[in-house]
Design a protein around this motif. Structure first.
Motif, PDB file in Angstrom:
ATOM      1  N   PHE A  19       0.832  -1.209   0.000  1.00  0.00           N
ATOM      2  CA  PHE A  19       0.000   0.000   0.000  1.00  0.00           C
ATOM      3  C   PHE A  19       0.871   1.266   0.000  1.00  0.00           C
ATOM      4  CE2 PHE A  19      -2.825   2.566   3.165  1.00  0.00           C
ATOM      5  CZ  PHE A  19      -3.268   3.395   2.162  1.00  0.00           C
ATOM      6  N   ILE A  20       1.711   1.415   1.024  1.00  0.00           N
ATOM      7  CA  ILE A  20       2.463   2.671   1.168  1.00  0.00           C
ATOM      8  C   ILE A  20       3.668   2.698   0.228  1.00  0.00           C
ATOM      9  CG2 ILE A  20       3.670   4.169   2.815  1.00  0.00           C
ATOM     10  CD1 ILE A  20       1.952   2.822   5.040  1.00  0.00           C
ATOM     11  N   ASP A  39       9.942  -6.410  -3.690  1.00  0.00           N
ATOM     12  CA  ASP A  39       8.830  -6.972  -2.903  1.00  0.00           C
ATOM     13  C   ASP A  39       8.843  -8.482  -3.144  1.00  0.00           C
ATOM     14  OD1 ASP A  39       5.900  -5.435  -1.891  1.00  0.00           O
ATOM     15  OD2 ASP A  39       5.985  -7.626  -2.000  1.00  0.00           O
ATOM     16  N   ASN A  40       8.448  -9.253  -2.144  1.00  0.00           N
ATOM     17  CA  ASN A  40       8.375 -10.710  -2.377  1.00  0.00           C
ATOM     18  C   ASN A  40       6.973 -11.149  -2.803  1.00  0.00           C
ATOM     19  OD1 ASN A  40       6.959 -10.573   0.020  1.00  0.00           O
ATOM     20  ND2 ASN A  40       8.096 -12.202   1.062  1.00  0.00           N
ATOM     21  N   TYR A  45      -2.343 -10.897   1.638  1.00  0.00           N
ATOM     22  CA  TYR A  45      -3.646 -10.534   1.052  1.00  0.00           C
ATOM     23  C   TYR A  45      -3.519 -10.617  -0.464  1.00  0.00           C
ATOM     24  CZ  TYR A  45      -1.580  -5.792   0.714  1.00  0.00           C
ATOM     25  OH  TYR A  45      -0.761  -4.726   0.460  1.00  0.00           O
ATOM     26  N   LYS A  50      -1.648  -6.312  -5.378  1.00  0.00           N
ATOM     27  CA  LYS A  50      -0.230  -5.904  -5.396  1.00  0.00           C
ATOM     28  C   LYS A  50       0.252  -5.745  -6.841  1.00  0.00           C
ATOM     29  CE  LYS A  50       0.806  -8.025  -0.947  1.00  0.00           C
ATOM     30  NZ  LYS A  50       1.665  -8.852  -0.108  1.00  0.00           N
ATOM     31  N   ASP A  71      13.131 -11.319  -1.825  1.00  0.00           N
ATOM     32  CA  ASP A  71      12.733 -11.479  -0.425  1.00  0.00           C
ATOM     33  C   ASP A  71      13.767 -10.810   0.478  1.00  0.00           C
ATOM     34  OD1 ASP A  71      12.009 -12.481   2.167  1.00  0.00           O
ATOM     35  OD2 ASP A  71      10.892 -14.064   1.136  1.00  0.00           O
ATOM     36  N   LEU A  72      13.296 -10.025   1.415  1.00  0.00           N
ATOM     37  CA  LEU A  72      14.200  -9.353   2.363  1.00  0.00           C
ATOM     38  C   LEU A  72      14.987 -10.358   3.194  1.00  0.00           C
ATOM     39  CD1 LEU A  72      11.601  -6.730   3.607  1.00  0.00           C
ATOM     40  CD2 LEU A  72      13.777  -6.138   2.528  1.00  0.00           C
ATOM     41  N   MET A  93       9.742  -0.039   3.365  1.00  0.00           N
ATOM     42  CA  MET A  93       8.329  -0.206   3.726  1.00  0.00           C
ATOM     43  C   MET A  93       7.933  -1.684   3.732  1.00  0.00           C
ATOM     44  SD  MET A  93       6.847   2.695   4.364  1.00  0.00           S
ATOM     45  CE  MET A  93       8.076   3.909   4.806  1.00  0.00           C
ATOM     46  N   ALA A  95       7.427  -5.255   4.945  1.00  0.00           N
ATOM     47  CA  ALA A  95       7.320  -5.884   6.265  1.00  0.00           C
ATOM     48  C   ALA A  95       6.091  -6.757   6.291  1.00  0.00           C
ATOM     49  CB  ALA A  95       7.195  -4.819   7.361  1.00  0.00           C
ATOM     50  N   SER A 112      10.406 -11.516   8.349  1.00  0.00           N
ATOM     51  CA  SER A 112      10.433 -10.332   7.470  1.00  0.00           C
ATOM     52  C   SER A 112      10.870  -9.075   8.209  1.00  0.00           C
ATOM     53  CB  SER A 112       9.053 -10.085   6.862  1.00  0.00           C
ATOM     54  OG  SER A 112       8.758 -11.114   5.952  1.00  0.00           O
ATOM     55  N   TYR A 163       3.908  -8.012  16.530  1.00  0.00           N
ATOM     56  CA  TYR A 163       4.133  -7.002  15.488  1.00  0.00           C
ATOM     57  C   TYR A 163       4.807  -5.757  16.089  1.00  0.00           C
ATOM     58  CZ  TYR A 163       3.021  -3.155  12.330  1.00  0.00           C
ATOM     59  OH  TYR A 163       3.111  -2.042  11.525  1.00  0.00           O
ATOM     60  N   LYS A 167       8.675  -3.938  15.577  1.00  0.00           N
ATOM     61  CA  LYS A 167       8.911  -2.543  15.175  1.00  0.00           C
ATOM     62  C   LYS A 167       9.788  -1.831  16.212  1.00  0.00           C
ATOM     63  CE  LYS A 167       6.694  -2.509  11.303  1.00  0.00           C
ATOM     64  NZ  LYS A 167       7.351  -2.217  10.031  1.00  0.00           N
ATOM     65  N   VAL A 193      -2.887   4.215   8.427  1.00  0.00           N
ATOM     66  CA  VAL A 193      -2.919   4.851   7.106  1.00  0.00           C
ATOM     67  C   VAL A 193      -4.088   4.277   6.297  1.00  0.00           C
ATOM     68  CG1 VAL A 193      -1.521   5.427   5.083  1.00  0.00           C
ATOM     69  CG2 VAL A 193      -0.390   4.937   7.270  1.00  0.00           C
ATOM     70  N   ARG A 199      -5.050  -1.364   2.178  1.00  0.00           N
ATOM     71  CA  ARG A 199      -4.820  -2.764   2.565  1.00  0.00           C
ATOM     72  C   ARG A 199      -6.126  -3.432   2.966  1.00  0.00           C
ATOM     73  NH1 ARG A 199      -0.677  -2.370   7.020  1.00  0.00           N
ATOM     74  NH2 ARG A 199      -2.003  -3.855   8.075  1.00  0.00           N
ATOM     75  N   MET A 202      -7.329  -3.928   6.683  1.00  0.00           N
ATOM     76  CA  MET A 202      -7.530  -2.788   7.582  1.00  0.00           C
ATOM     77  C   MET A 202      -8.997  -2.341   7.606  1.00  0.00           C
ATOM     78  SD  MET A 202      -4.021  -0.668   7.130  1.00  0.00           S
ATOM     79  CE  MET A 202      -4.368   0.359   8.554  1.00  0.00           C
TER      80      MET A 202
HETATM   81  N1  LIG Z   1      -0.724   0.893   6.718  1.00  0.00           N
HETATM   82  C1  LIG Z   1      -0.635   1.317   7.996  1.00  0.00           C
HETATM   83  O1  LIG Z   1      -1.594   1.833   8.580  1.00  0.00           O
HETATM   84  C2  LIG Z   1       0.658   1.168   8.754  1.00  0.00           C
HETATM   85  C3  LIG Z   1       0.696   1.641  10.077  1.00  0.00           C
HETATM   86  C4  LIG Z   1       1.881   1.516  10.790  1.00  0.00           C
HETATM   87  C5  LIG Z   1       3.001   0.968  10.190  1.00  0.00           C
HETATM   88  N2  LIG Z   1       2.923   0.496   8.908  1.00  0.00           N
HETATM   89  C6  LIG Z   1       4.126  -0.089   8.328  1.00  0.00           C
HETATM   90  O2  LIG Z   1       4.347   0.522   7.071  1.00  0.00           O
HETATM   91  C7  LIG Z   1       4.951  -0.408   6.184  1.00  0.00           C
HETATM   92  C8  LIG Z   1       4.112  -0.545   4.921  1.00  0.00           C
HETATM   93  O3  LIG Z   1       2.809  -0.966   5.281  1.00  0.00           O
HETATM   94  P1  LIG Z   1       1.658  -1.224   4.219  1.00  0.00           P
HETATM   95  O4  LIG Z   1       0.387  -0.788   4.857  1.00  0.00           O
HETATM   96  O5  LIG Z   1       2.043  -0.655   2.902  1.00  0.00           O
HETATM   97  O6  LIG Z   1       1.656  -2.818   4.174  1.00  0.00           O
HETATM   98  P2  LIG Z   1       1.597  -3.809   2.927  1.00  0.00           P
HETATM   99  O7  LIG Z   1       1.411  -5.170   3.486  1.00  0.00           O
HETATM  100  O8  LIG Z   1       0.583  -3.321   1.950  1.00  0.00           O
HETATM  101  O9  LIG Z   1       3.020  -3.657   2.280  1.00  0.00           O
HETATM  102  C9  LIG Z   1       4.153  -4.388   2.715  1.00  0.00           C
HETATM  103  C10 LIG Z   1       4.772  -5.069   1.504  1.00  0.00           C
HETATM  104  O10 LIG Z   1       5.942  -5.722   1.950  1.00  0.00           O
HETATM  105  C11 LIG Z   1       6.035  -6.954   1.251  1.00  0.00           C
HETATM  106  N3  LIG Z   1       6.839  -7.882   2.059  1.00  0.00           N
HETATM  107  C12 LIG Z   1       6.497  -8.462   3.231  1.00  0.00           C
HETATM  108  N4  LIG Z   1       7.483  -9.282   3.635  1.00  0.00           N
HETATM  109  C13 LIG Z   1       8.470  -9.201   2.714  1.00  0.00           C
HETATM  110  C14 LIG Z   1       9.738  -9.827   2.550  1.00  0.00           C
HETATM  111  N5  LIG Z   1      10.184 -10.707   3.450  1.00  0.00           N
HETATM  112  N6  LIG Z   1      10.487  -9.522   1.482  1.00  0.00           N
HETATM  113  C15 LIG Z   1      10.043  -8.625   0.558  1.00  0.00           C
HETATM  114  N7  LIG Z   1       8.842  -8.019   0.641  1.00  0.00           N
HETATM  115  C16 LIG Z   1       8.064  -8.300   1.707  1.00  0.00           C
HETATM  116  C17 LIG Z   1       4.607  -7.432   1.078  1.00  0.00           C
HETATM  117  O11 LIG Z   1       4.458  -8.315  -0.019  1.00  0.00           O
HETATM  118  C18 LIG Z   1       3.862  -6.104   0.878  1.00  0.00           C
HETATM  119  O12 LIG Z   1       3.650  -5.842  -0.499  1.00  0.00           O
HETATM  120  C19 LIG Z   1       5.072  -1.721   6.973  1.00  0.00           C
HETATM  121  O13 LIG Z   1       6.329  -1.728   7.588  1.00  0.00           O
HETATM  122  C20 LIG Z   1       4.007  -1.563   8.041  1.00  0.00           C
HETATM  123  O14 LIG Z   1       4.292  -2.342   9.177  1.00  0.00           O
HETATM  124  C21 LIG Z   1       1.780   0.592   8.186  1.00  0.00           C
END
Ligand SMILES: NC(=O)c1ccc[n+]([C@@H]2O[C@H](COP(=O)([O-])OP(=O)(O)OC[C@H]3O[C@@H](n4cnc5c(N)ncnc54)[C@H](O)[C@@H]3O)[C@@H](O)[C@H]2O)c1
Length: 342
Positions: A19-20, A39-40, A45, A50, A71-72, A93, A95, A112, A163, A167, A193, A199, A202
């Motif tokens: 998402f972000i 991204d992996n 979801y 994606k 993959d990270l 981003m 995770a 991750s 989780y 962090k 967010v 996402r 959420m």
């Molecule tokens: N969306 C929110 O409200 C929110 C709030 C607080 C923190 N965050 C943090 O912001 C970041 C982005 O969040 P988001 O909402 O975009 O989540 P998201 O799940 O949409 O995006 C995370 C992306 O990381 C990728 N990923 C996960 N594990 C991986 C790995 N091992 N190797 C490579 N890619 C991997 C996933 O495929 C996914 O596309 C994350 O760290 C999340 O914890 C988000």
């Protein structure tokens, strides 16, 4: 965005299909930065969402964006990537996100979020061109703190979910790598967010889907919850402004460390105006033009009752005021959702 980043910069964005990460990739590649997104594409979801986000970036950013499936947790590949490309900036981003799922699958978070972050930090050692490494932390590090609004100087050693613990651990690791290896690091504590391309796990996404399908929505803790909902465009603008403000040794950091020097800091990114869950549902109903069927359920382990960002530090550093009230942002989200799923 203020033109304080050099447009010829090369930027690594991890979680670029998320998402972000995808919103940041789109904005930066559209502004002529060279963006490498990894991204992996995990199945937490719908992978099609994606893939569609990636298509959107490729349409907008065209030749400035390159996607690599990686993959990270694959340390040698991460090391190779950071050696091959001379990145000016890293925006991390990628995770395993989501508080509730960390009760079911804690291992995925350790892999991750801890191993993955460690691999990136290790690979960043000695990169002379790297100017700033920004990574996603979360408001969940504040746990059940009652000291509202949440300020960066708060003690965050009481995370109430795996989780949140990953962090908080990232923030500690960032401090250490910055101290030992001089890597300028900023952790952004993001607050709930929401917005287009969001996402599915959420509240905004899940509630909207269920209200449209006339299914019941579950309201935790009898609605006695508050969240500081933050619109995606404001988050993107904030991260870009922070990226341009490189932390210096003990520079703008608010913490009073006695012996250890570090160019590592944490900053809140939140709207600074929390809304109760029932108010949120009410605004969403108005945007959709349909009433929700509500089922009240008890408080969930790992959850927190309220989040509220103190944005004083962020405003002092960037001068940026958030622009999007919840009703405006939710209306944009509903419009995107209905056209994407029509
Ligand atoms: N969306 C929110 O409200 C929110 C709030 C607080 C923190 N965050 C943090 O912001 C970041 C982005 O969040 P988001 O909402 O975009 O989540 P998201 O799940 O949409 O995006 C995370 C992306 O990381 C990728 N990923 C996960 N594990 C991986 C790995 N091992 N190797 C490579 N890619 C991997 C996933 O495929 C996914 O596309 C994350 O760290 C999340 O914890 C988000």
């Amino acid at each position: 965005m203020k033109k304080t980043l050099n447009p010829s910069s090369t930027i690594l964005i991890t979680g670029a299909a998320g998402f972000i990460g995808s919103a940041l990739s789109e904005r930066l590649s559209n502004n002529n930065f060279s963006v490498i997104g990894i991204d992996n594409l995990n199945k937490y979801y719908d992978v099609n969402l994606k893939l569609d986000r990636l298509k959107r970036i490729e349409t907008v950013g065209r030749e400035n964006f390159e996607f690599i499936k990686m993959d990270l947790c694959d340390g040698p590949s991460i090391k190779g990537l950071l050696t091959d490309y001379s990145f000016d900036y890293i925006v991390h981003m990628g995770a395993q996100a989501g508080v509730r799922y960390s009760l079911e699958n804690p291992q995925g978070y350790i892999d991750s979020n801890i191993q993955g972050f460690f691999n990136l930090l290790e690979a960043s050692k000695g990169l002379t061109k790297l100017k700033h490494f920004v990574y996603a932390s979360s408001s969940s590090v504040y746990g059940g703190s009652k000291n509202l609004p949440f300020s960066e100087s708060e003690n965050v050693s009481r995370p109430v979910s795996v989780y949140a613990a990953t962090k908080a651990c990232n923030e500690l690791m960032a401090f250490t790598y910055s101290h030992l290896h001089g890597i300028p690091l900023t952790g952004v504590r993001l607050f709930t967010v929401y917005g287009p391309w969001g996402r599915p796990d959420m509240a905004a996404f899940g509630f909207l889907r269920k209200i449209l399908a006339s299914e019941e929505i579950e309201i935790f803790n009898n609605g006695n919850m508050k969240r500081d909902f933050t619109y995606i465009d404001d988050v993107v603008e904030s991260v870009l402004r922070i990226l341009a403000k490189i932390p210096s040794k003990l520079g703008t950091n608010q913490h009073d460390y006695e012996n250890a020097e570090s160019c590592s800091r944490v900053l809140n990114i939140g709207n600074g105006s929390p809304v109760s869950l029932m108010e949120f549902v009410d605004i969403l109903e108005k945007c959709i033009g349909k009433k929700a069927r509500i089922k009240f359920v008890k408080f969930q382990p790992g959850d927190v009752k309220s989040t509220f960002a103190d944005m004083t530090e962020f405003k002092q550093l960037t001068g940026f005021e958030f622009r999007t009230p919840l009703d405006v942002g939710l209306q944009k989200f509903v419009s995107w959702y209905t056209s994407y799923f029509k």
